[in-house]
Design a protein around this motif. Sequence first.
Motif, PDB file in Angstrom:
ATOM      1  N   ALA A  65       0.816  -1.216   0.000  1.00 56.64           N
ATOM      2  CA  ALA A  65       0.000   0.000   0.000  1.00 56.64           C
ATOM      3  C   ALA A  65       0.846   1.261   0.000  1.00 56.64           C
ATOM      4  O   ALA A  65       0.421   2.303  -0.513  1.00 56.64           O
ATOM      5  CB  ALA A  65      -0.927   0.011   1.215  1.00 56.64           C
ATOM      6  N   GLN A  66       2.037   1.187   0.589  1.00 57.85           N
ATOM      7  CA  GLN A  66       2.877   2.367   0.741  1.00 57.85           C
ATOM      8  C   GLN A  66       4.233   2.156   0.065  1.00 57.85           C
ATOM      9  O   GLN A  66       4.918   1.165   0.335  1.00 57.85           O
ATOM     10  CB  GLN A  66       3.103   2.664   2.227  1.00 57.85           C
ATOM     11  CG  GLN A  66       1.824   2.948   3.000  1.00 57.85           C
ATOM     12  CD  GLN A  66       2.085   3.034   4.492  1.00 57.85           C
ATOM     13  OE1 GLN A  66       2.778   2.205   5.061  1.00 57.85           O
ATOM     14  NE2 GLN A  66       1.523   4.049   5.128  1.00 57.85           N
ATOM     15  N   VAL A  67       4.611   3.073  -0.799  1.00 60.48           N
ATOM     16  CA  VAL A  67       5.968   3.109  -1.348  1.00 60.48           C
ATOM     17  C   VAL A  67       6.634   4.318  -0.693  1.00 60.48           C
ATOM     18  O   VAL A  67       6.199   5.455  -0.864  1.00 60.48           O
ATOM     19  CB  VAL A  67       5.966   3.231  -2.883  1.00 60.48           C
ATOM     20  CG1 VAL A  67       7.401   3.326  -3.399  1.00 60.48           C
ATOM     21  CG2 VAL A  67       5.256   2.027  -3.500  1.00 60.48           C
ATOM     22  N   TYR A  68       7.681   4.039   0.078  1.00 62.13           N
ATOM     23  CA  TYR A  68       8.271   5.025   0.986  1.00 62.13           C
ATOM     24  C   TYR A  68       9.728   5.287   0.623  1.00 62.13           C
ATOM     25  O   TYR A  68      10.499   4.348   0.433  1.00 62.13           O
ATOM     26  CB  TYR A  68       8.175   4.486   2.415  1.00 62.13           C
ATOM     27  CG  TYR A  68       8.939   5.262   3.460  1.00 62.13           C
ATOM     28  CD1 TYR A  68       8.615   6.578   3.769  1.00 62.13           C
ATOM     29  CD2 TYR A  68       9.975   4.655   4.165  1.00 62.13           C
ATOM     30  CE1 TYR A  68       9.323   7.277   4.755  1.00 62.13           C
ATOM     31  CE2 TYR A  68      10.672   5.338   5.153  1.00 62.13           C
ATOM     32  CZ  TYR A  68      10.339   6.651   5.440  1.00 62.13           C
ATOM     33  OH  TYR A  68      11.033   7.335   6.405  1.00 62.13           O
ATOM     34  N   HIS A  69      10.095   6.552   0.503  1.00 61.43           N
ATOM     35  CA  HIS A  69      11.486   6.930   0.262  1.00 61.43           C
ATOM     36  C   HIS A  69      12.134   7.194   1.613  1.00 61.43           C
ATOM     37  O   HIS A  69      11.868   8.224   2.249  1.00 61.43           O
ATOM     38  CB  HIS A  69      11.575   8.159  -0.633  1.00 61.43           C
ATOM     39  CG  HIS A  69      12.936   8.369  -1.228  1.00 61.43           C
ATOM     40  ND1 HIS A  69      14.067   8.551  -0.456  1.00 61.43           N
ATOM     41  CD2 HIS A  69      13.366   8.402  -2.527  1.00 61.43           C
ATOM     42  CE1 HIS A  69      15.113   8.706  -1.231  1.00 61.43           C
ATOM     43  NE2 HIS A  69      14.719   8.605  -2.495  1.00 61.43           N
ATOM     44  N   ALA A  70      12.981   6.263   2.056  1.00 55.10           N
ATOM     45  CA  ALA A  70      13.567   6.365   3.396  1.00 55.10           C
ATOM     46  C   ALA A  70      14.505   7.556   3.518  1.00 55.10           C
ATOM     47  O   ALA A  70      14.525   8.236   4.550  1.00 55.10           O
ATOM     48  CB  ALA A  70      14.298   5.069   3.735  1.00 55.10           C
ATOM     49  N   GLY A  71      15.300   7.799   2.488  1.00 60.92           N
ATOM     50  CA  GLY A  71      16.258   8.893   2.549  1.00 60.92           C
ATOM     51  C   GLY A  71      15.602  10.257   2.640  1.00 60.92           C
ATOM     52  O   GLY A  71      16.100  11.168   3.305  1.00 60.92           O
ATOM     53  N   GLU A  72      14.437  10.388   1.991  1.00 62.81           N
ATOM     54  CA  GLU A  72      13.721  11.660   1.983  1.00 62.81           C
ATOM     55  C   GLU A  72      12.589  11.708   3.003  1.00 62.81           C
ATOM     56  O   GLU A  72      11.915  12.726   3.141  1.00 62.81           O
ATOM     57  CB  GLU A  72      13.160  11.922   0.581  1.00 62.81           C
ATOM     58  CG  GLU A  72      14.254  12.037  -0.484  1.00 62.81           C
ATOM     59  CD  GLU A  72      13.694  12.196  -1.885  1.00 62.81           C
ATOM     60  OE1 GLU A  72      12.440  12.227  -2.018  1.00 62.81           O
ATOM     61  OE2 GLU A  72      14.482  12.288  -2.840  1.00 62.81           O
ATOM     62  N   HIS A  73      12.352  10.600   3.697  1.00 61.52           N
ATOM     63  CA  HIS A  73      11.301  10.504   4.716  1.00 61.52           C
ATOM     64  C   HIS A  73       9.943  10.948   4.169  1.00 61.52           C
ATOM     65  O   HIS A  73       9.239  11.766   4.767  1.00 61.52           O
ATOM     66  CB  HIS A  73      11.663  11.350   5.952  1.00 61.52           C
ATOM     67  CG  HIS A  73      12.959  10.968   6.583  1.00 61.52           C
ATOM     68  ND1 HIS A  73      13.119   9.793   7.286  1.00 61.52           N
ATOM     69  CD2 HIS A  73      14.156  11.597   6.600  1.00 61.52           C
ATOM     70  CE1 HIS A  73      14.373   9.713   7.724  1.00 61.52           C
ATOM     71  NE2 HIS A  73      15.027  10.791   7.308  1.00 61.52           N
ATOM     72  N   ARG A  74       9.570  10.391   3.016  1.00 64.70           N
ATOM     73  CA  ARG A  74       8.272  10.767   2.456  1.00 64.70           C
ATOM     74  C   ARG A  74       7.639   9.594   1.719  1.00 64.70           C
ATOM     75  O   ARG A  74       8.333   8.699   1.216  1.00 64.70           O
ATOM     76  CB  ARG A  74       8.400  11.959   1.516  1.00 64.70           C
ATOM     77  CG  ARG A  74       9.183  11.709   0.240  1.00 64.70           C
ATOM     78  CD  ARG A  74       9.358  13.004  -0.566  1.00 64.70           C
ATOM     79  NE  ARG A  74      10.106  12.786  -1.796  1.00 64.70           N
ATOM     80  CZ  ARG A  74       9.529  12.611  -2.990  1.00 64.70           C
ATOM     81  NH1 ARG A  74       8.217  12.634  -3.096  1.00 64.70           N
ATOM     82  NH2 ARG A  74      10.271  12.428  -4.069  1.00 64.70           N
ATOM     83  N   LEU A  75       6.310   9.607   1.704  1.00 57.38           N
ATOM     84  CA  LEU A  75       5.549   8.612   0.970  1.00 57.38           C
ATOM     85  C   LEU A  75       5.486   8.996  -0.500  1.00 57.38           C
ATOM     86  O   LEU A  75       5.124  10.126  -0.832  1.00 57.38           O
ATOM     87  CB  LEU A  75       4.133   8.501   1.529  1.00 57.38           C
ATOM     88  CG  LEU A  75       3.963   7.734   2.832  1.00 57.38           C
ATOM     89  CD1 LEU A  75       2.555   7.930   3.364  1.00 57.38           C
ATOM     90  CD2 LEU A  75       4.248   6.254   2.620  1.00 57.38           C
ATOM     91  N   LEU A  76       5.848   8.060  -1.363  1.00 60.66           N
ATOM     92  CA  LEU A  76       5.742   8.290  -2.802  1.00 60.66           C
ATOM     93  C   LEU A  76       4.354   7.895  -3.307  1.00 60.66           C
ATOM     94  O   LEU A  76       3.804   8.552  -4.192  1.00 60.66           O
ATOM     95  CB  LEU A  76       6.822   7.497  -3.539  1.00 60.66           C
ATOM     96  CG  LEU A  76       8.266   7.806  -3.122  1.00 60.66           C
ATOM     97  CD1 LEU A  76       9.233   6.928  -3.888  1.00 60.66           C
ATOM     98  CD2 LEU A  76       8.595   9.276  -3.335  1.00 60.66           C
ATOM     99  N   THR A  77       3.820   6.813  -2.764  1.00 56.40           N
ATOM    100  CA  THR A  77       2.442   6.413  -3.056  1.00 56.40           C
ATOM    101  C   THR A  77       1.821   5.880  -1.777  1.00 56.40           C
ATOM    102  O   THR A  77       2.515   5.361  -0.901  1.00 56.40           O
ATOM    103  CB  THR A  77       2.353   5.321  -4.147  1.00 56.40           C
ATOM    104  OG1 THR A  77       2.989   4.120  -3.674  1.00 56.40           O
ATOM    105  CG2 THR A  77       3.020   5.753  -5.433  1.00 56.40           C
ATOM    106  N   SER A  78       0.514   5.996  -1.684  1.00 55.27           N
ATOM    107  CA  SER A  78      -0.197   5.478  -0.517  1.00 55.27           C
ATOM    108  C   SER A  78      -1.620   5.129  -0.921  1.00 55.27           C
ATOM    109  O   SER A  78      -2.351   5.975  -1.444  1.00 55.27           O
ATOM    110  CB  SER A  78      -0.204   6.506   0.615  1.00 55.27           C
ATOM    111  OG  SER A  78      -0.807   5.972   1.773  1.00 55.27           O
ATOM    112  N   LEU A  79      -1.981   3.868  -0.712  1.00 53.74           N
ATOM    113  CA  LEU A  79      -3.316   3.378  -1.066  1.00 53.74           C
ATOM    114  C   LEU A  79      -4.071   3.054   0.219  1.00 53.74           C
ATOM    115  O   LEU A  79      -3.551   2.375   1.095  1.00 53.74           O
ATOM    116  CB  LEU A  79      -3.205   2.128  -1.939  1.00 53.74           C
ATOM    117  CG  LEU A  79      -4.508   1.470  -2.377  1.00 53.74           C
ATOM    118  CD1 LEU A  79      -5.273   2.392  -3.324  1.00 53.74           C
ATOM    119  CD2 LEU A  79      -4.229   0.137  -3.078  1.00 53.74           C
ATOM    120  N   THR A  80      -5.290   3.553   0.346  1.00 51.74           N
ATOM    121  CA  THR A  80      -6.061   3.308   1.561  1.00 51.74           C
ATOM    122  C   THR A  80      -7.190   2.316   1.318  1.00 51.74           C
ATOM    123  O   THR A  80      -7.628   2.096   0.187  1.00 51.74           O
ATOM    124  CB  THR A  80      -6.642   4.619   2.124  1.00 51.74           C
ATOM    125  OG1 THR A  80      -7.436   5.254   1.118  1.00 51.74           O
ATOM    126  CG2 THR A  80      -5.529   5.559   2.561  1.00 51.74           C
TER     127      THR A  80
END
Length: 261
Positions: A65-80
Motif C-alpha cells: 500500500a505504501q511506497v516510501y522513500h527512506a532517505g527523503e522521509h516521504r511517501l511516494l504512493t499510498s493506497l487506503t
Amino acid sequence: MVATDLDGTLLREDGTVSVRTREALAAVTAAGAAHIVVTGRSVPWTRQILEDLGYEGIAVCGQGAQVYHAGEHRLLTSLTLDRQLAGLALAKIEGEAGPLALAASRDGLDGEVLVTPDYRLQEGPLRATVVEDPAELWTAPLNKVYIQHPELDDDALTQVARATVGSLVDVVMAGEGIVEILPLGLTKATGLSLAARRLGVKAADTIAFGDMPNDIPMFAWARHGVAMANAHPELKAVADEITESNGDDGIAVVLEKLLLG
C-alpha cells in the motif's frame, strides 16, 4: 534487484539483522544491485529498522500500500482501504465465524495502530494504542485491518474470510497471529512493481526472499523466489529455491553464491 521481506526473512527472531547478512547485502549493492525492503509492516513500524540498516532507498510497506522513500522521509504512493467496504466485509466474516478481535493501521508516515482490548499483540517494540470503543478504529483513513479469532487458527481464519468476502477485499496471512484485510487486488507485488519502475529495474532482474503466504505474489512477479527454511508450506510450494532459516543467514547464503558466480 534484491527484494527482501523483513519479519521471518531479513530479521532474526530478536528483530536484528546479522553482520553476515548486512555484509552480503552491502556486497551486492556495491556490485550494482538495488536492495529493496518489501514488508507487510506500515511505515511507522518499518522506519526504525531502515534507519538501523542505514537504508536510504525506496521501501515497500503495508503489503504494497505504501511506497516510501527512506532517505527523503516521504511517501511516494499510498493506497487506503475503503472503510465502508471493510466494515461490510467484517460484518460478513463475523456472521460466518463469530466475533473477531480487531486492529487497524492508520495511513500516513506517523499512522497509529489501534487495537481492541481482546486483540493479542505480539511481544516487542511495536507500538499500538488500545481503544475501548471499536468505532474509533474507523475515524481516520486506514491502509489495513487486522483480524483475530478466539478459536480458529490463522490458516483457518484466512480460509473462512477469503471464502466469505474474497470478492470485496483481499485477505492475507502475513505471520503468526497476523491475518489482514486489504484493498482488493493489493499485494506486495503491486508496490514492488511501482518501486521497480522508479528504479528502472525489471521483474526479470529481481530475486525475492520471503517466508509467508503474503509473499506469494512477490514470488510470482520476480524472476526467482527464495523461501526461508522457516517459511510457511504454501510459500515453499511455489518457491524456486529454499535457503537456510532467517536465524541461519539464509539471505546471505544465497547472495554469497550469486557473488561468486
